[in-house]
Design an enzyme around this catalytic site. Structure first.
Site, PDB file in Angstrom:
ATOM      1  N   ASP A 233       0.842  -1.192   0.000  1.00 44.84           N
ATOM      2  CA  ASP A 233       0.000   0.000   0.000  1.00 44.84           C
ATOM      3  C   ASP A 233       0.885   1.253   0.000  1.00 44.84           C
ATOM      4  O   ASP A 233       1.870   1.319   0.736  1.00 44.84           O
ATOM      5  CB  ASP A 233      -0.870  -0.031   1.269  1.00 44.84           C
ATOM      6  N   GLU A 282      14.653 -15.465   0.266  1.00 48.60           N
ATOM      7  CA  GLU A 282      15.127 -16.536   1.154  1.00 48.60           C
ATOM      8  C   GLU A 282      14.101 -17.649   1.260  1.00 48.60           C
ATOM      9  O   GLU A 282      14.410 -18.741   1.709  1.00 48.60           O
ATOM     10  CB  GLU A 282      15.332 -15.999   2.584  1.00 48.60           C
TER      11      GLU A 282
END
Ligand code: NOJ
Ligand code: MG
Length: 584
Positions: A233, A282
């Site tokens: 956002d 990751e």
């Protein structure tokens, strides 16, 4: 002469459990490059407990509908703990589900069920501001001036003799000053804090290391929960120009405007996204946890993604957010802003593809979301009215253009976003009485003529019954008369209905890999007001004019948004109609 109506969707989309077609797409680590992503606005999608407010369990039980529709992923607007001053974009606890929407267990069940059905889940992250009920902000207020917690937001003394004037001239996007003065613990009028949106949404100070640490931890929390990505956002707003300089102009920011501002699109935001990208990479693919995780090169690793809500002055500036070591996608608001006009559409399509090519990111396309006038209404409004003004307009004309615009969008290379209810051809509800309105922009009189509640009215699922199947009770915004005729029930299996058009389009898109793939379109010669382009064996023709046009029949007709007739190698494409062909 043959008449064409929507073909039946592929049978495999209607199997029980996960569909092989969806599962195959989901298995690709770069699934997002041509994904169709469906925005769920949780309060208005489906209400499982009859309290008039949609909830996560409601979404979970409707996942098979989304699988059958044929979308690849679902983006959920915020469902976190929130006082709902801005419908959940004011987050009090980023790691909790608001009781109105359910529990963390419901979120877990939703993510698991989605994955079982071959659907990805993208959650909304709100890093520009918190709620004023966030623990940090409450403590910042309670601890008084000089408190270290105040440094995590933008607190400043006021100007004027007694600090009675705001620290600078910025205005809130929802109207009024972007600063609110607090009452200090001793009862005296004190410092001011910055809020680009409502006063209940204080902006974080991203120069403070604790803010970055906290958001990296929040990212991990949801990645560990198994989400496939984040919609960010106000991704362009986190970093403010040093010293918070005055604008010095009376020309203040418009809601979702594209102007250059000291609080938007500052270059410093990109370092934040580079850090986030390293964290995301990751993680192994949430749908294939056994699969490979990061490859160390920072691209297309685990199938998890970021999409930026970044309103920038130009599409070229938007491209900065999707450089290879930053985010994966950014909404194409320039496209959303474009009227139903062939020349302008062609220009924005070309410019988008050109802007994205050097950074290697897919283009995205979007026509509607929870902040703008639904395109079925917008395209019937006079051009130049913008995405915020809501006039009823000619419903039939708007819907015809909306259907044509959707087929055009779904034929373009890249990824497309669908906002809940557009597959039903829902119009904006333009006549909500003032007393039911909830949009904070309405109450702050943002200087817009239209407000956002009109695109947020709960979805009609059934022809009749309480809230037309939205839930067992009422609905938080009243649904207009005739809503049941637009319901999923009323349109299912009806040839030519907007719902069946979307289902068919998404089924074709799956079967014709040329549609979303690549990064280019080959324009074909066409009369004024008509767009025609080729993508491999696939051809799309969009007639944006008010007259029917004769065009070549480019092979076998796959789908059309209106009644296209064909004779002797020629096709008559009616006004405001898009048609798909294949030469394969
Ligand atoms: C953009 C969101 O889409 C909108 O609904 C919200 O009001 C603002 N950001 C503030 O969070
Ligand atoms: Mg409910």
């Amino acid at each position: 002469m043959s008449q064409h109506s929507a073909p039946a969707p592929s049978p495999q989309l209607f199997e029980q459990g996960g569909s092989p077609a969806l599962a195959a797409v989901a298995k690709r680590r770069d699934w997002w490059r041509d994904a169709v992503i469906y925005q769920v606005y949780p309060r208005s999608f489906a209400d499982s407990d009859g309290d008039g407010m949609g909830d996560l369990e409601g979404v979970r039980t409707r996942l098979p509908y989304l699988r059958d529709l044929g979308v690849d992923a679902v983006w959920l607007s915020p469902f976190y703990a929130s006082p709902q001053a801005d419908a959940g974009y004011d987050v009090a606890d980023y790691r909790a589900v608001d009781p109105m929407f359910g529990t963390l267990l419901d979120a877990d069940a939703l993510i698991r069920d989605a994955h079982r059905l071959g659907l990805r889940i993208i959650v909304d992250l709100v890093p520009n501001h918190s709620s004023d009920q966030h623990e940090w902000f409450k403590r910042a207020l309670a601890d008084g001036p000089g408190s270290p917690l105040r440094e995590r937001y933008h607190f400043r003394p006021g100007k004027g003799k007694n600090g009675e004037l705001p620290p600078n001239d910025w205005e809130s996007i929802f109207g009024g000053p972007a600063w609110t003065r607090v009452t200090e613990p001793d009862g005296t009028p004190g410092e001011w804090y910055l809020h680009l949106f409502a006063p209940e949404q204080p902006d974080f100070n991203w120069d403070h290391p604790a803010v970055g640490d906290e958001f990296r931890s929040i990212l991990r929390f949801w990645l560990d929960m198994g989400v496939d990505g984040f919609r960010i956002d106000v991704a362009h707003g986190l970093v403010k120009a040093a010293g918070l300089p005055d604008l010095g102009t009376r020309d203040q920011v418009k809601l979702l405007g594209n102007d250059v501002m000291p609080f938007f699109d500052q270059d410093g935001v990109h370092e934040i996204y580079r850090q986030w990208r390293r964290i995301l990479d990751e993680y192994a693919d949430a749908m294939r946890p056994e699969g490979p995780s990061a490859d160390g090169r920072g691209r297309e690793t685990g199938g998890r993604i970021f999409v930026a809500e970044a309103w920038t002055p130009t599409i070229e500036r938007t491209a900065n957010y999707v450089r290879p070591d930053e985010l994966h996608q950014a909404f194409n608001f320039q496209y959303l802003d474009t009227p139903w006009d062939a020349e302008e559409l062609r220009r924005v399509i070309d410019r988008t593809l050109e802007a994205m090519r050097p950074v290697g990111a897919p283009a995205t396309w979007v026509l509607s979301n929870h902040d703008v006038t639904r395109h079925a209404t917008r395209f019937a409004n006079p051009p130049g009215l913008g995405t915020q003004i809501r006039l009823a307009g000619d419903r039939k004309l708007g819907l015809r253009r909306a259907r044509a615009a959707t087929l055009l969008m779904l034929a373009l290379p890249g990824s497309a976003y669908i906002y809940q209810g557009e597959e039903l051809g829902l119009p904006d509800v333009v006549d909500l009485p003032d007393e039911v309105r909830q949009d904070p922009a309405y109450f702050r009189g943002a200087g817009q003529d239209g407000f956002r509640d009109g695109c947020r009215v709960p979805i009609p699922w059934t022809r009749t019954g309480p809230s037309y199947g939205f839930g067992g009770g009422g609905s938080w915004l009243p649904q207009p008369e005739g809503w049941g005729e637009l319901s999923v029930e009323a349109q299912t299996g009806v040839p030519g209905s907007t719902l069946e058009l979307y289902r068919a389009a998404l089924a074709v898109r799956r079967e014709q890999p040329d549609l979303g793939a690549g990064d280019a379109v080959e324009w074909l010669r066409a009369p004024e007001g008509v767009l025609a382009f080729r993508r491999g064996a696939f051809v799309c023709v969009a007639n944006t004019t008010g007259e029917s046009v004769a065009m070549p029949a480019y092979g076998r007709m796959l789908l059309a948004s209106g009644e296209v007739t064909e004779a002797g190698g020629e096709a008559k494409v009616p006004a405001d109609t898009t048609v798909w062909w294949t030469q394969a």
